[in-house]
Design an enzyme around this catalytic site. Structure first.
Site, mmCIF file in Angstrom:
data_model
loop_
_atom_site.group_PDB
_atom_site.id
_atom_site.type_symbol
_atom_site.label_atom_id
_atom_site.label_comp_id
_atom_site.label_asym_id
_atom_site.label_seq_id
_atom_site.Cartn_x
_atom_site.Cartn_y
_atom_site.Cartn_z
ATOM 1 N N SER A 188 0.834 -1.199 0.000
ATOM 2 C CA SER A 188 0.000 0.000 0.000
ATOM 3 C C SER A 188 0.869 1.249 0.000
ATOM 4 O O SER A 188 2.080 1.199 0.249
ATOM 5 C CB SER A 188 -0.907 0.024 1.232
ATOM 6 O OG SER A 188 -0.148 0.220 2.410
ATOM 7 N N LYS A 189 0.222 2.369 -0.266
ATOM 8 C CA LYS A 189 0.924 3.651 -0.228
ATOM 9 C C LYS A 189 1.360 3.983 1.191
ATOM 10 O O LYS A 189 2.387 4.620 1.404
ATOM 11 C CB LYS A 189 0.013 4.744 -0.787
ATOM 12 C CG LYS A 189 -0.382 4.512 -2.251
ATOM 13 C CD LYS A 189 -1.604 5.316 -2.638
ATOM 14 C CE LYS A 189 -2.136 4.874 -4.009
ATOM 15 N NZ LYS A 189 -3.431 5.501 -4.336
#
Length: 296
Positions: free
Chosen positions: A232-233
């Site tokens: 994920s970011k």
């Protein structure tokens, strides 16, 4: 397979940063599912939370999709332009007794596994800012639907809690916005990561309360780090490649991650050729129903 007139899919990223391999797999799965059905594939930018959306991130995402050959139909929808639509839906829910204002803070109910519903029958502290919540204990329970990969799902929304629809800072929450926009865009099929599987009961509850049709759902395995964390970011997953050779390699890997078994000769083919093969051979039945896949 459904015809063009009955299939419409979408990819709806939050522009909190560039796309990574996990988001590529979700985008590719939704794209292939739509194109294999002869349907439309839309892109919606879910920019509801400006503090989380750095300037230029949405444009970067759109460029990345184009670089990988994932071309969408119609205009891009931007959620920040749709406040009136969300407000009308909230007013309908409030009028039906399914939404209520809530002054409680997370700190106040931190010893409970879910929000206890203290404001259901009136705001506890009317002088404070309020969020708006969904009454999860009303309506049809439990919620059942058949996921196209993971089969019959049964959840009781009341065991998940009264989800926020509008935040105290006046920003719209994901659950209401996604339901309103899916209905407005005529989305028939939602293809996304399995991390959103337990959001589906709230969304089904909202769809039924608002009289919206329910799309079909296909939840895909998550791409995870070697430590088992969701790619994920938030955990600084590296952005997708921006040079042609690596783009081809990453697209081929995404086809493999979706268990489509592309021939090795396809690994060096341009995106258009890889995608054409993917559309022609797309099969949900090939995907193994596991929750996680390791990133390369």
């Amino acid at each position: 397979m459904p015809s063009f007139s009955t299939y419409r899919g979408r990819f709806a990223p939050t522009p909190s940063g560039p796309l990574h391999l996990g988001s590529l797999v979700s985008a590719l799965g939704s794209f292939l599912d739509a194109r294999a059905a002869g349907g439309e594939w839309l892109v919606r930018i879910e920019d509801l939370d400006p503090p989380r959306c750095p300037e230029g991130a949405a444009e970067t995402i759109l460029r990345q999709l184009e670089a990988f050959g994932l071309h969408w139909d119609n205009d891009v929808t931007w959620q920040h332009t749709r406040d009136d639509n969300y407000q009308k839906a909230l007013e309908r829910l409030n009028a039906a007794g399914l939404a209520y204002p809530c002054s409680c803070s997370r700190k106040q109910w931190r010893e409970y596994p879910i929000y206890p519903g203290w404001c259901r029958n009136g705001v506890c502290e009317p002088e404070k800012p309020v969020a708006w919540r969904l009454r999860s204990d009303l309506g049809e329970r439990p919620i059942r639907w058949k996921d196209r990969l993971f089969g019959l799902q049964t959840f009781d929304p009341a065991e998940l809690g009264d989800v926020v629809l509008k935040r105290k800072d006046k920003l719209w929450a994901y659950q209401l916005a996604v339901v309103v926009d899916d209905a407005a865009q005529g989305i028939t099929d939602v293809v996304r990561g399995i991390d959103l599987l337990d959001n589906t009961p709230w969304q089904c509850q909202l769809q039924r309360a608002l009289g919206y049709p329910e799309p079909r759902y296909l939840h895909l395995p998550l791409i995870v780090t070697p430590e088992g964390q969701k790619l994920s970011k938030q955990n600084l997953a590296p952005p997708l490649a921006d040079n042609p050779a690596l783009i081809r390699r990453q697209l081929f890997w995404a086809l493999q991650a979706l268990d489509q078994a592309p021939p090795l000769a396809l690994a060096k083919a341009p995106p258009a050729e890889q995608l054409a093969w993917g559309v022609a051979h797309w099969s949900v039945s090939r995907i193994t129903a596991t929750t996680e896949r390791p990133a390369p």
